[in-house]
Design an enzyme around this catalytic site. Structure first.
Site, PDB file in Angstrom:
ATOM      1  N   HIS A 174      43.934  12.886  35.809  1.00 18.32           N
ATOM      2  CA  HIS A 174      44.827  11.734  35.577  1.00 18.32           C
ATOM      3  C   HIS A 174      45.506  11.257  36.861  1.00 18.32           C
ATOM      4  O   HIS A 174      46.689  11.588  37.073  1.00 18.32           O
ATOM      5  CB  HIS A 174      45.947  12.149  34.616  1.00 18.32           C
ATOM      6  N   CYS A 177      40.199  11.096  31.524  1.00 21.33           N
ATOM      7  CA  CYS A 177      40.319  12.164  30.533  1.00 21.33           C
ATOM      8  C   CYS A 177      39.801  11.701  29.159  1.00 21.33           C
ATOM      9  O   CYS A 177      38.591  11.569  29.003  1.00 21.33           O
ATOM     10  CB  CYS A 177      41.756  12.668  30.509  1.00 21.33           C
ATOM     11  N   GLU A 227      46.843   8.563  37.386  1.00 21.87           N
ATOM     12  CA  GLU A 227      47.984   7.710  37.011  1.00 21.87           C
ATOM     13  C   GLU A 227      49.277   8.510  36.891  1.00 21.87           C
ATOM     14  O   GLU A 227      50.355   7.920  36.810  1.00 21.87           O
ATOM     15  CB  GLU A 227      47.683   6.957  35.703  1.00 21.87           C
TER      16      GLU A 227
END
Ligand code: GLN
EC number: 4.3.3.6
Length: 202
Positions: free
Chosen positions: A176, A82, A178
């Site tokens: 994302h 991002c 993560e």
């Protein structure tokens, strides 16, 4: 040679902790990087999601922008999510004033591209090189890639827009991984770091 790569997370602003956790699950030694000295000690680097303008300004202020550009030019494996994707773009379509990038991927990105109504959403994304079910893409005021140069591999698209790319040792996603608990994209990056270490030790 110890087989476990050491991967830094640029820890100036953004979702640093989530990347440290994801990298550890993907079998890397993960540590935050803020200063130029810390940059010399890692085999790869993640640039997290957050606010690319802020990360850019802090990188200049902390003196890591130039050393980071130099290491990326030398082939340091890097992965940006991002805001991190924006940092790896050679060109931003709509930069804020004074906003610089590290560069490394021959692409033009559009910040906040997915629009106001849809500032955050989730979508299943098929990512080239990630086996099995599609990745759950979490998009938060996400950029998309407007265009890429000939040396860039497009790894994923969403709604007709490019959302994951790779050029050499540089990987970037608009979304994302993560934040999802599914660390297959991080595992792909850890494999890139391992491959680079193996090539260097020949
Ligand atoms: N819109 C942000 C930027 O321009 C990126 C958002 C994110 O990283 N979730 O930096």
């Amino acid at each position: 040679m110890n087989d476990t790569p050491v991967i830094g997370v640029l820890a100036l602003q953004g979702d640093v902790r989530e990347h440290l956790t994801a990298l550890a699950v993907a079998d890397a030694v993960a540590r935050p990087v803020r200063r130029p000295e810390e940059l010399t000690e890692v085999d790869g680097l993640v640039i997290p999601g957050g606010e690319s303008t802020t990360i850019s300004k802090l990188a200049v202020l902390f003196g890591v922008m130039e050393p980071l550009r130099a290491r990326v030019r030398d082939g340091l494996p890097v992965y940006g999510t991002c805001a991190g994707m924006i940092m790896l773009a050679d060109k931003i379509l709509d930069p804020r004033s004074g906003q610089e990038t590290v560069g490394g991927i021959d692409m033009i990105v559009r910040r906040n591209a997915f629009g106001r109504q849809n500032e955050s959403f989730e979508a299943a994304v098929e990512v080239e090189g990630v086996a099995g079910a599609p990745v759950e893409g979490v998009f938060i005021r996400a950029p998309w890639v407007e265009s890429v140069g000939a040396g860039v591999e497009v790894l994923a698209e969403h709604g007709g827009h490019i959302v994951a790319v790779r050029q050499g040792n540089a990987l970037a996603t608009s979304f994302h991984p993560e934040l999802t608990g599914d660390h297959r994209v991080h595992a792909l990056f850890v494999d890139m770091v391992r491959a680079e270490r193996a090539a260097e030790s020949l």
